[in-house]
Design a protein around this motif. Structure first.
Motif, PDB file in Angstrom:
ATOM      1  N   GLN A  74      39.994  43.747  40.381  1.00  0.00           N
ATOM      2  CA  GLN A  74      39.771  45.175  39.948  1.00  0.00           C
ATOM      3  C   GLN A  74      40.992  45.686  39.398  1.00  0.00           C
ATOM      4  OE1 GLN A  74      35.743  46.555  39.935  1.00  0.00           O
ATOM      5  NE2 GLN A  74      34.645  44.575  40.060  1.00  0.00           N
ATOM      6  N   GLU A 126      36.031  41.863  43.123  1.00  0.00           N
ATOM      7  CA  GLU A 126      37.173  43.271  43.723  1.00  0.00           C
ATOM      8  C   GLU A 126      38.120  43.091  43.847  1.00  0.00           C
ATOM      9  OE1 GLU A 126      34.727  44.236  47.435  1.00  0.00           O
ATOM     10  OE2 GLU A 126      32.611  45.051  46.180  1.00  0.00           O
ATOM     11  N   TRP A 150      32.659  44.425  33.928  1.00  0.00           N
ATOM     12  CA  TRP A 150      32.744  42.970  35.756  1.00  0.00           C
ATOM     13  C   TRP A 150      30.897  42.834  35.415  1.00  0.00           C
ATOM     14  CZ3 TRP A 150      37.022  41.284  37.146  1.00  0.00           C
ATOM     15  CH2 TRP A 150      38.609  42.069  36.816  1.00  0.00           C
ATOM     16  N   ARG A 198      32.197  38.254  44.423  1.00  0.00           N
ATOM     17  CA  ARG A 198      32.328  39.508  44.338  1.00  0.00           C
ATOM     18  C   ARG A 198      33.145  40.446  44.563  1.00  0.00           C
ATOM     19  NH1 ARG A 198      30.584  43.978  47.424  1.00  0.00           N
ATOM     20  NH2 ARG A 198      29.573  42.850  49.006  1.00  0.00           N
ATOM     21  N   HIS A 214      27.509  41.261  40.757  1.00  0.00           N
ATOM     22  CA  HIS A 214      27.619  39.861  41.616  1.00  0.00           C
ATOM     23  C   HIS A 214      26.091  39.368  41.001  1.00  0.00           C
ATOM     24  CE1 HIS A 214      25.989  42.646  44.543  1.00  0.00           C
ATOM     25  NE2 HIS A 214      25.678  41.965  45.411  1.00  0.00           N
TER      26      HIS A 214
END
Length: 200
Positions: A38, A35, A46, A31, A49
């Protein structure tokens, strides 16, 4: 699946698949790395997680009345299988490099055992009428789907130019079971465990 009785809704269909779960520390690390990406790449979806997994076989829409026999078959398929270790590896994509359909993280480790388990499961479920995919098995963890474009300022780097290097310090775990998931559209997380099948 524990929200209702199989006897109450025998004709209902659920979208099922078989997969390996990821432990919480791997989910958390993935995760964090997702990030970082992103803000540089624009994908339509997306993966949450908590939904990170490694698919073993997609089963599709299945009658609730057939799930009991499926669980029995999977329990037999996993019995006595030897635990094995996997590790998260680098980034990859499916589809065109400039406009990929899927952004994923790869898998390393005891891939021979992983492939053997996947083959055993596919062979077991074939007796229930489930079909193996025609394309070769390619284990991965889906991070995002449907690329929409570069975030302004990153266009000249390409997708792989903005992805971080290997970023998981503790990225290995021991596989001792697999699970049957049901897809719950519109929920977050979207995948719910129906049952787990231990090797022991």
């Amino acid at each position: 699946m524990n929200k209702y009785s199989y006897k109450d809704l025998p004709s209902r269909r659920e979208r099922l698949f078989i997969a390996l779960r990821l432990p919480a520390h791997i989910q958390h690390s993935l995760r964090l790395s997702a990030e970082l990406v992103q803000g540089k790449l624009d994908f339509r979806k997306w993966t949450d997680h908590r939904d990170y997994h490694i698919t073993l076989q997609f089963l599709g829409d299945t009658l609730v009345s057939d799930i009991g026999q499926l669980r029995k078959t999977l329990r037999s398929a996993g019995a006595g299988f030897q635990p094995f270790e996997l590790r998260v590896s680098g980034w990859g994509t499916f589809g065109l490099e400039e406009a990929p359909k899927v952004l994923w993280r790869g898998i390393e480790g005891e891939l021979g055992q992983l492939n053997l388990l996947q083959k055993r499961i596919v062979e077991a479920t074939s007796s229930l009428g489930y079909k193996a995919e025609l394309r070769p098995y390619s284990p991965h963890i889906t991070i995002a789907k449907k690329f929409l474009g570069q975030v302004p300022g990153n266009e000249d780097k390409g997708i792989f130019g903005v992805l971080p290097e290997q970023d998981l310090s503790d990225n290995s775990w021991l596989i001792q079971d697999f699970v049957l998931y049901v897809t719950q559209p519109g929920q977050t997380p979207m995948y719910e465990v129906v049952d787990a099948f231990s090797f022991s």
